[in-house]
Design an enzyme around this catalytic site. Structure first.
Site, mmCIF file in Angstrom:
data_model
loop_
_atom_site.group_PDB
_atom_site.id
_atom_site.type_symbol
_atom_site.label_atom_id
_atom_site.label_comp_id
_atom_site.label_asym_id
_atom_site.label_seq_id
_atom_site.Cartn_x
_atom_site.Cartn_y
_atom_site.Cartn_z
ATOM 1 N N HIS A 56 0.833 -1.218 0.000
ATOM 2 C CA HIS A 56 0.000 0.000 0.000
ATOM 3 C C HIS A 56 0.866 1.267 0.000
ATOM 4 O O HIS A 56 0.441 2.307 0.487
ATOM 5 C CB HIS A 56 -0.951 0.044 1.206
ATOM 6 C CG HIS A 56 -1.681 -1.236 1.458
ATOM 7 N ND1 HIS A 56 -2.938 -1.494 0.946
ATOM 8 C CD2 HIS A 56 -1.318 -2.352 2.145
ATOM 9 C CE1 HIS A 56 -3.325 -2.708 1.324
ATOM 10 N NE2 HIS A 56 -2.357 -3.255 2.042
ATOM 11 N N SER A 99 15.137 21.179 -16.534
ATOM 12 C CA SER A 99 13.933 21.967 -16.771
ATOM 13 C C SER A 99 14.332 23.257 -17.465
ATOM 14 O O SER A 99 15.442 23.745 -17.293
ATOM 15 C CB SER A 99 13.264 22.264 -15.429
ATOM 16 O OG SER A 99 12.572 23.486 -15.482
ATOM 17 N N LYS A 149 16.378 21.310 -11.319
ATOM 18 C CA LYS A 149 15.676 20.079 -11.663
ATOM 19 C C LYS A 149 16.529 19.052 -12.404
ATOM 20 O O LYS A 149 17.396 19.387 -13.197
ATOM 21 C CB LYS A 149 14.446 20.393 -12.548
ATOM 22 C CG LYS A 149 13.305 21.037 -11.793
ATOM 23 C CD LYS A 149 12.671 20.158 -10.740
ATOM 24 C CE LYS A 149 11.771 19.103 -11.306
ATOM 25 N NZ LYS A 149 10.507 19.606 -11.831
ATOM 26 N N GLU A 184 9.522 8.195 -17.296
ATOM 27 C CA GLU A 184 8.165 8.712 -17.494
ATOM 28 C C GLU A 184 7.649 8.383 -18.890
ATOM 29 O O GLU A 184 6.491 8.014 -19.074
ATOM 30 C CB GLU A 184 8.148 10.224 -17.284
ATOM 31 C CG GLU A 184 8.382 10.632 -15.835
ATOM 32 C CD GLU A 184 8.612 12.135 -15.713
ATOM 33 O OE1 GLU A 184 7.639 12.893 -15.857
ATOM 34 O OE2 GLU A 184 9.755 12.551 -15.491
#
Ligand code: ARG
Length: 457
Positions: free
Chosen positions: A156, A277, A283, A290
């Site tokens: 979980h 970024s 970043k 992704e």
């Protein structure tokens, strides 16, 4: 462009319709399979006396010349052609005349295309298997490096029990081993030649279907001519297997993304597999992972599209089936590109075992082990479970952890607690004791790594 089937028609095909009907932009990649299939067919026709040896010689030499010229970039595939089969046949006829016109005897594009796709996919299955194995070896390499890296295992997405990073990684290796099995199964099942099924009903010529099947490396021939030209199960089956590969890569990607966040920081991806970024200078984004997660939907779409395309089709061939190739090629290309980037991304990632260990120290993930301590002293598991639950609640209230709660306090919950409990609940010991086969125990992980290496040989 003049159509080979022009005889029956008094008007030529509308330009838009012609474009709509053409599949050459998609099926041009099967030129090699188409040529090899045609050579095997011509040799069979000659062996059975259906065409002359000299026609066969001209056809074979002509087709080999076309193959050489396409490979060398000397012959450009004409994108105005209807499909790759028509293009090669008309190029052959342009080169050798009448002998070329005899090639399509006892054959139809329906069995020809079914043959070409099977041959094409067979080869692709092999390269995908190699790519998956490359990823498995990258995983095994990282598992070996992180055999002792203790981290929290989750259920979980809540910290559950201590495991090693290697154990978590090897779970993915196991999924990928099954993927290889599924792709090999699909490849084996598709390895029957449909050639000789002709349009749908077989042929009146005295052909031998087994000769070209053997020459082209098939293990046999399809048993029913209608099924031979209508079956696209093999595309669906491969797309199912590819969808599962993507499911696995996508779950893995999700974890990579989580683990490389500041909230976890269990790993750091190599600069060469991350991006920055345009506005936030700090970043470092896990774009590759992704994208893999994102592309999973495409492959599921390819599978659903193919299943839906097939579901209402009467037997035998219908033009709808031309759509099969866009889907299966997209599925293959997507999976290959994902695997190609995934393996080196895993290979080059840095792990941060100190952070994993720190995370494992919070969250009371040794609570099960504390309960087991009481069980070993004769307390029934449910009773021990409840006692430990109360101890955890007490610790949370008092800002303590199980590892440094004084023994006197333990004894207030159960007199059976002794000082040896601290050893029992040390994270390393919790891991070591899970020595059951396939468990996270250090020895079990070593055995799993050994087995994975043997598999890869
Ligand atoms: N381009 C077609 C396909 O990919 C080849 C088969 C065409 N057969 C036919 N009878 N029109 O499905």
């Amino acid at each position: 462009m003049d159509k080979m089937w022009a005889g029956r028609f008094s008007k030529s095909l509308d330009k838009t319709a012609d474009d709509f009907n053409s599949s050459i932009r998609t099926d041009c990649r099967m030129y090699r399979q188409d040529i090899k299939g045609s050579i095997a067919h011509a040799e069979m026709l000659a062996a059975r006396g259906i065409i002359s040896e000299s026609d066969c010689g001209e056809i074979t030499a002509g087709l080999e010349g076309i193959l050489r010229d396409i490979d060398a970039g000397k012959l450009e595939i004409d994108m105005r052609a209807e499909d790759i089969h028509m293009f090669i046949e008309s190029e052959l006829t342009a080169r050798i005349g009448d002998a070329g016109r005899r090639l399509h005897t006892a054959r139809s594009r329906n069995d020809q295309v079914a043959l070409d796709i099977r041959m094409y996919l067979r080869d692709e299955c092999e390269s995908i298997v190699l790519l998956i194995k490359r990823l498995i070896s990258a995983i095994v390499l990282q598992a070996e490096k992180n055999e002792c890296a203790v981290m929290p295992g989750y259920t979980h997405l809540q910290r559950a029990q201590p495991i090693t990073f290697a154990q978590q990684l090897l779970a993915y290796a196991n999924m990928l081993v099954r993927d290889v099995g599924r792709i090999k199964d699909a490849s084996r099942r598709m390895n029957l030649s449909p050639l000789g099924s002709c349009a749908l009903a077989g042929t009146t010529y005295d052909t031998d279907r087994r000769q070209p099947a053997k020459a082209l490396g098939f293990s046999g021939v399809t048993a029913n001519s209608i099924d031979g030209v209508s079956d696209r199960d093999f595309c669906v089956e491969l797309l199912c297997a590819l969808s599962l590969v993507m499911t696995h890569l996508s779950r893995f990607s999700e974890e990579i993304i989580l683990w490389s966040s500041w909230e976890f920081k269990f790993i750091e991806l190599d600069d060469s597999f991350t991006t920055g970024s345009s506005i936030m200078p700090q970043k470092k984004n896990p774009d590759m992972a992704e994208l893999v997660r994102g592309k999973t939907g495409r492959v599921y779409g390819d599978l659903m599209g193919t299943l839906t395309m097939l579901k209402g089709l009467p037997l035998a061939y219908n033009k709808d089936m031309q759509e099969d190739k866009d889907a299966i090629f997209d599925g293959i290309d997507t999976v290959k590109s994902c695997l190609e980037v995934f393996a080196p991304m895993i290979e080059t990632m840095k792990t941060l075992p100190e952070n994993m260990y720190r995370a494992a120290q919070g969250g009371f993930i040794n609570a099960t082990d504390l309960a087991d301590y009481l069980v070993k002293k004769g307390v029934p598991f449910r009773t021990a479970y409840k006692t430990v639950g109360q101890i955890v609640a007490y610790c949370i209230e008092n800002g303590a952890v199980l590892d440094d709660l004084p023994i006197e306090e333990y004894k207030r919950f159960d007199k059976l607690f002794e000082k040896d409990l601290y050893d029992e609940i040390k994270l390393e010991n919790c891991v070591r004791k899970r020595a059951s086969e396939g468990g996270t125990g250090f020895d079990s992980v070593k055995a799993q790594i050994k087995a994975a290496k043997e598999y890869l040989i």
